[in-house]
Structure formats: structure tokens, C-alpha cells
Design an enzyme around this catalytic site. Structure first.
Site, PDB file in Angstrom:
ATOM      1  CE  LYS A  22     -26.121 -12.975  54.262  1.00 37.25           C
ATOM      2  NZ  LYS A  22     -26.371 -11.623  54.762  1.00 37.25           N
ATOM      3  CG  ASN A  23     -29.855 -11.752  53.214  1.00 34.87           C
ATOM      4  OD1 ASN A  23     -29.118 -11.835  54.196  1.00 34.87           O
ATOM      5  ND2 ASN A  23     -29.541 -11.052  52.134  1.00 34.87           N
ATOM      6  NE  ARG A  92     -29.173  -2.347  57.598  1.00 29.78           N
ATOM      7  CZ  ARG A  92     -29.584  -1.181  58.017  1.00 29.78           C
ATOM      8  NH1 ARG A  92     -28.801  -0.404  58.701  1.00 29.78           N
ATOM      9  NH2 ARG A  92     -30.805  -0.785  57.746  1.00 29.78           N
ATOM     10  CB  CYS A 116     -22.530  -1.504  56.996  1.00 26.29           C
ATOM     11  SG  CYS A 116     -23.599  -1.468  55.577  1.00 26.29           S
ATOM     12  NE  ARG A 121     -27.557  -2.038  54.641  1.00 25.95           N
ATOM     13  CZ  ARG A 121     -27.254  -3.320  54.776  1.00 25.95           C
ATOM     14  NH1 ARG A 121     -26.035  -3.687  55.031  1.00 25.95           N
ATOM     15  NH2 ARG A 121     -28.189  -4.233  54.659  1.00 25.95           N
ATOM     16  CB  VAL A 123     -33.191   1.444  61.474  1.00 25.28           C
ATOM     17  CG1 VAL A 123     -32.219   0.331  61.118  1.00 25.28           C
ATOM     18  CG2 VAL A 123     -32.665   2.269  62.645  1.00 25.28           C
ATOM     19  CG  ASP A 306     -27.783  -8.757  48.279  1.00 22.27           C
ATOM     20  OD1 ASP A 306     -27.272  -7.649  48.513  1.00 22.27           O
ATOM     21  OD2 ASP A 306     -28.576  -9.316  49.072  1.00 22.27           O
ATOM     22  NE  ARG A 398     -21.286 -10.604  57.879  1.00 21.08           N
ATOM     23  CZ  ARG A 398     -21.752  -9.379  58.032  1.00 21.08           C
ATOM     24  NH1 ARG A 398     -20.983  -8.346  57.761  1.00 21.08           N
ATOM     25  NH2 ARG A 398     -22.970  -9.171  58.441  1.00 21.08           N
TER      26      ARG A 398
HETATM   27  C1  EPZ Z   1     -31.557  -6.594  52.979  1.00 26.28           C
HETATM   28  O1  EPZ Z   1     -30.959  -5.516  53.679  1.00 26.28           O
HETATM   29  C2  EPZ Z   1     -30.485  -7.649  52.824  1.00 26.28           C
HETATM   30  N1  EPZ Z   1     -30.045  -8.073  54.152  1.00 26.28           N
HETATM   31  C3  EPZ Z   1     -29.321  -7.100  52.021  1.00 26.28           C
HETATM   32  O2  EPZ Z   1     -28.370  -8.129  51.820  1.00 26.28           O
HETATM   33  C4  EPZ Z   1     -29.850  -6.652  50.656  1.00 26.28           C
HETATM   34  O3  EPZ Z   1     -28.803  -6.059  49.925  1.00 26.28           O
HETATM   35  C5  EPZ Z   1     -30.987  -5.633  50.836  1.00 26.28           C
HETATM   36  O4  EPZ Z   1     -32.020  -6.204  51.687  1.00 26.28           O
HETATM   37  C6  EPZ Z   1     -31.636  -5.214  49.525  1.00 26.28           C
HETATM   38  O5  EPZ Z   1     -32.132  -6.338  48.859  1.00 26.28           O
HETATM   39  C7  EPZ Z   1     -30.758  -8.959  54.830  1.00 26.28           C
HETATM   40  O6  EPZ Z   1     -31.804  -9.422  54.406  1.00 26.28           O
HETATM   41  C8  EPZ Z   1     -30.218  -9.397  56.148  1.00 26.28           C
HETATM   42  P1  EPZ Z   1     -33.393  -2.513  52.763  1.00 26.28           P
HETATM   43  P2  EPZ Z   1     -31.860  -4.351  54.311  1.00 26.28           P
HETATM   44  O7  EPZ Z   1     -33.994  -2.113  54.072  1.00 26.28           O
HETATM   45  O8  EPZ Z   1     -33.076  -4.953  54.881  1.00 26.28           O
HETATM   46  C9  EPZ Z   1     -32.588   2.204  52.841  1.00 26.28           C
HETATM   47  C10 EPZ Z   1     -26.225  -9.105  51.790  1.00 26.28           C
HETATM   48  O9  EPZ Z   1     -25.186  -8.926  51.104  1.00 26.28           O
HETATM   49  N2  EPZ Z   1     -33.324   2.228  54.113  1.00 26.28           N
HETATM   50  O10 EPZ Z   1     -34.292  -3.049  51.712  1.00 26.28           O
HETATM   51  O11 EPZ Z   1     -30.984  -3.552  55.182  1.00 26.28           O
HETATM   52  C11 EPZ Z   1     -31.272   1.467  52.951  1.00 26.28           C
HETATM   53  O12 EPZ Z   1     -30.255   2.284  53.471  1.00 26.28           O
HETATM   54  C12 EPZ Z   1     -27.031  -7.946  52.329  1.00 26.28           C
HETATM   55  O13 EPZ Z   1     -26.648 -10.230  52.109  1.00 26.28           O
HETATM   56  C13 EPZ Z   1     -33.611   3.449  54.692  1.00 26.28           C
HETATM   57  O14 EPZ Z   1     -33.276   4.508  54.189  1.00 26.28           O
HETATM   58  O15 EPZ Z   1     -32.197  -3.531  53.001  1.00 26.28           O
HETATM   59  C14 EPZ Z   1     -31.033   1.049  51.526  1.00 26.28           C
HETATM   60  O16 EPZ Z   1     -30.454   2.098  50.812  1.00 26.28           O
HETATM   61  C15 EPZ Z   1     -26.370  -6.633  52.106  1.00 26.28           C
HETATM   62  N3  EPZ Z   1     -34.305   3.443  55.893  1.00 26.28           N
HETATM   63  C16 EPZ Z   1     -32.448   0.780  51.006  1.00 26.28           C
HETATM   64  O17 EPZ Z   1     -33.320   1.451  51.903  1.00 26.28           O
HETATM   65  C17 EPZ Z   1     -34.704   2.292  56.496  1.00 26.28           C
HETATM   66  O18 EPZ Z   1     -35.320   2.365  57.561  1.00 26.28           O
HETATM   67  C18 EPZ Z   1     -32.869  -0.686  50.953  1.00 26.28           C
HETATM   68  O19 EPZ Z   1     -32.601  -1.275  52.207  1.00 26.28           O
HETATM   69  C19 EPZ Z   1     -34.417   1.070  55.889  1.00 26.28           C
HETATM   70  C20 EPZ Z   1     -33.725   1.050  54.686  1.00 26.28           C
END
Ligand code: EPZ
Length: 424
Positions: A22-23, A92, A116, A121, A123, A306, A398
């Protein structure tokens, strides 16, 4: 609202085909916005999140056609550069449209995804990346308005920490920027690498795929391509732990052990058999019990966040005490109170959990709170005495394709109760 009913106590035996990730599929679908040619994706799982992103892309003008496992996305023209709140708040990952829209159309107006269940989380890293590429960023009324009317310009972007989504978003944007971009501290997750390989097939100039330093030579345009989505390491890891907690033996068809090395090392240390097989992985537990182990969630290649909930379920029945530390998200232990309703002995201290193994779990009605939390309750249900009923399974839908079917085929007693009681 559907619920899932699991009758515990059956060992698993059989083969489970692993679906496309999915991801990986979500960012790959978004990449279609970068070209007017058709992007044909194979091995796309049929999941609620995939369908939702299909609607969002269709709203932007992308033709989306599914034929079996194949999804064809054609963004001949982009008719709208706004992704509204109503669509983005549901998922998201839809914020990923910002980079490609900005790069191809010179503007993107995308709702901020908001918090969420698993954490705030933000951006901010995505936005810093766009700004470095020369975009003008304005936040107004819950929307990000990014503009680069003269196009984006290549730049050096150093992320303070590796973010999967920010790497993907900025990587896609940089593919159409003028000049060369370098992304330092890029995320190493296999889903990011899969995206890079697809972008390269579309004609992007990317070096360093799979490493923490991506060098992107911008191109005036990209073309269509065919690409098969990488197998889902989180689904494979989940079924590996299903076999471990229920006992028995499963062959995970298509699972890539190189994407699961952190998990397989920990499982082996607990006494679970994990072996590479041609075209997959075999996971077995034949003896009586298994030991406990400690984990800390980390970016790839560390132990994936995950899989943390599923590992906690597994540790509930281990011989010994496990310490689990979640470092990626600040609120990702919502499964713990539900596991405790089944008899688990867990103490939470902030981002850490201590799980003292118990001899038995007892089936109970429990509630899913997020995607991975819900599947951890299914795993606990497989090993618990009696019946568990998991409500709010829309979370599960999902991200897990045909979960009950795949587990039933291996002898689990699991089924869906269609829309009967309200899960809340
Ligand atoms: C991806 O989310 C995955 N989602 C998540 O899977 C997964 O848990 C996560 O990566 C970590 O492996 C998808 O790929 C669609 P990050 P993402 O940006 O991209 C912080 C599932 O269950 N952060 O690596 O959102 C953030 O808050 C989902 O399938 C910032 O602070 O993860 C988090 O604490 C849940 N600022 C950390 O970084 C930003 O601009 C890692 O987030 C971006 C992120």
C-alpha cells in the site's frame, strides 16, 4: 459497520500470497501526475486507501482504470490543482499530490492533512523542500498554497531527519525542476526506493536510489511507464508474526527477506524459525513457547513502526518480559489497552512499553484504533482462548487485502460479521 470474529487456538499451515505494498502504491499512483503519458502499475492491492487516492486523482483530472491487479493512470491534462480538505483529511498520503502538481503545473493548493490518531504528523519538511526548490509557500485557512509560476529550480535539501513522505514529495517535485537537486538524509524505506525506480523508468534522472543521498537531474518532462509495485513488507511481517503467535508454518509468497531483516533477526532471537525460500520466506513455530525480545522502532533498516503493534501482541504470550520503545510516532500504543482487555500484562511509560508475557490471552470484544493496531488485535485473537470480536474494522480495510481470506486459507477460524452492531 463490519466486525471481525476470530476463534483462537488454531495453528496456521499454508501459503499466503503477499500483496503489493500500500505504502509504495500510493506514491506511485501520485507519480502519474508528473506525465501526460499513461503510467501502468501492476500488483496494486485492492484497498480502501488505494480507491480513495484514485478518487482524489480523478478529481484532479487523472484517468484511473483498474483491470485486475493493474491500474492505469493517465494525467493527459491536469484539470484542477486543488486537493480539498474533504478528500485530504481522510488520508494523509494524499498530501503527496502537492509536489507533482507544483512541479508540473507551477501551483498546488492542498489542504493540510492535520493530525491523526497516531500523532501530530506535520508536513514542515515537505514545505521546506518545496521552498528550497524555489516555491512560494503560503498557509491560509488550513490550506498550503505553493506557487512556482516560472517552474522549480534544483537545490540542495538536507532533511534534519529522514521522512518517508517528505522524501517522496520532494523527490517527485525535483524530477521536473531546472537543474540538479540533492536530497541529503533521504528516507531509505523500500517504498521510497520503489518510487525512485518507477520515476527512473518514466525518464527521471535519479542517482543514489536506495541510499540516503539522492541526486536528481531535472527533466523538462517525463513519460509513461510500466512498473510493478514492490511486495508489502508490513503485510509479510504481520503474517510472519501471525505464524509465530498461533504456531504452525506459513510460506509468505513473494516476501522479500532483505526488507524485513530487523524483524527476522528479532523473531529468530525469540526462537521462531525464519528461512528464505525461493520466491518467499518460511516462518514456523513448532515447539511449545517462544522467548521475549526488546525492540526500538527506527527508520529503515531498523525495526518498522508499522510492525510495532503486531510485535507487542506477539510479546503478550512470550516467555519473559519485552521492552518496546516507539520513536517514530508519539501516540502509537493505542492497541495496548485493548490487548490488556484480553488479559495482556502491559505497562506504558510515555513512548515505552513493558510487556510481561502471560500464559494465555482470553478472547474479548475489542476495538480497532488504527490500521496496524487493528491487525495486532487479530493476531492476539488467533492465539487467545475463545472468541474475539474486533470492531471498527474499516481501519483494517485501509491496508490489509483479503486478510480473513488469507488467514482462513491457512486454517485460522476468522470471518467477517457484516454491518451488524455499531463499532462506534
Ligand atoms: C509513512 O508515513 C507511512 N505512510 C506510514 O505508514 C509509516 O508509519 C511511516 O512512513 C514511517 O515508516 C505512507 O507511506 C503512506 P514520515 P509518513 O514522514 O510519510 C515526522 C501505515 O500504517 N514528520 O517518515 O507520514 C512525523 O510526524 C502508515 O501504513 C515531521 O515532523 O512518515 C513522524 O513523527 C502509518 N515533519 C516522523 O516524522 C514532516 O514534514 C516520520 O514520518 C514529516 C514527518
Amino acid at each position: 459497520m463490519d466486525r471481525i470474529r476470530v476463534e483462537g487456538g488454531n495453528r496456521l499451515k499454508g501459503s499466503i500470497p503477499i500483496s503489493g505494498a500500500k505504502n509504495a502504491a500510493l506514491p506511485l499512483m501520485v507519480a502519474s501526475l508528473l506525465t501526460d503519458g499513461p503510467l501502468v502499475l501492476d500488483n496494486v492491492p485492492d484497498l480502501a486507501d488505494i480507491r480513495l487516492l484514485g478518487h482524489i486523482l480523478a478529481h484532479l483530472g487523472v484517468g484511473v482504470e483498474r483491470a485486475g491487479r493493474e491500474l492505469t493512470l493517465t494525467a493527459g491534462t491536469v484539470s484542477d490543482t486543488t486537493a480539498p480538505y474533504d478528500l485530504v483529511r481522510k488520508m494523509r498520503a494524499s498530501f503527496l499530490v502537492a509536489g507533482p502538481l507544483l512541479a508540473r503545473c507551477g501551483e498546488a493548493t492542498v489542504s493540510l492533512p492535520g493530525g491523526c490518531a497516531i500523532g501530530a504528523r506535520p508536513v514542515d519538511l515537505h514545505l521546506k523542500g518545496f521552498a528550497a526548490l524555489g516555491a512560494d509557500i503560503e498557509l491560509s485557512e488550513g490550506y498550503v498554497k505553493a506557487r512556482a509560476p516560472g517552474g522549480l529550480t534544483g537545490a540542495q535539501i538536507t532533511f534534519p531527519f529522514a521522512s518517508v513522505g517528505a522524501t517522496e514529495n520532494v523527490l517527485m517535485a525535483a524530477c521536473l525542476a531546472r537543474g540538479t537537486s540533492v536530497i541529503e538524509n533521504a528516507a531509505l524505506e523500500p517504498e521510497v526506493t520503489d518510487l525512485a525506480h518507477c520515476l527512473i523508468a518514466m525518464g527521471a534522472g535519479i542517482e543514489g536510489a536506495g541510499t540516503g543521498r539522492l541526486t536528481i537531474t531535472g527533466k523538462p518532462s517525463l513519460g509513461g511507464a510500466r512498473h510493478a509495485v514492490v511486495p508489502d513488507r508490513i503485510e509479510a511481517g504481520t503474517f510472519a508474526m501471525a505464524a509465530a503467535i498461533a504456531g504452525g508454518e506459513v510460506l509468505l509468497e513473494g516476501a522479500r527477506s532483505e526488507h524485513l531483516s530487523a524483524l527476522t533477526a528479532v523473531l529468530r532471537s525469540c526462537g521462531i524459525e525464519v528461512a528464505e525460500r525461493a520466491g518467499g520466506m518460511r516462518v514456523a513455530r513448532s515447539g511449545a513457547g517462544y522467548g521475549a525480545a526488546d525492540i526500538v522502532t527506527e527508520p529503515f533498516p531498523g525495526f518498522p513502526t508499522d510492525l510495532q503493534a503486531q510485535f507487542m501482541a506477539l510479546m503478550c504470550l512470550a516467555e519473559g518480559t519485552s521492552h518496546i520503545r516507539e520513536t517514530i510516532f508519539e501516540n502509537r500504543f493505542m492497541h495496548a489497552p485493548e490487548l490488556m482487555r484480553m488479559g495482556a500484562d502491559i505497562t506504558l511509560r510515555g513512548q515505552s512499553a513493558e510487556v510481561r508475557g502471560v500464559r494465555t490471552l482470553k478472547g474479548a470484544p475489542v476495538m480497532a484504533t488504527d490500521l496496524r493496531a487493528s491487525v495486532s488485535l487479530v493476531l492476539a485473537g488467533l492465539a487467545a482462548e475463545g472468541e474475539s470480536v474486533i470492531s471498527r474494522v474499516y481501519h483494517l480495510d485501509r491496508g490489509f487485502e483479503r486478510l480473513e481470506e488469507k488467514l482462513s486459507a491457512c486454517g485460522a477460524r476468522i470471518g467477517r460479521l457484516k454491518g451488524e452492531a455499531q463499532g462506534g
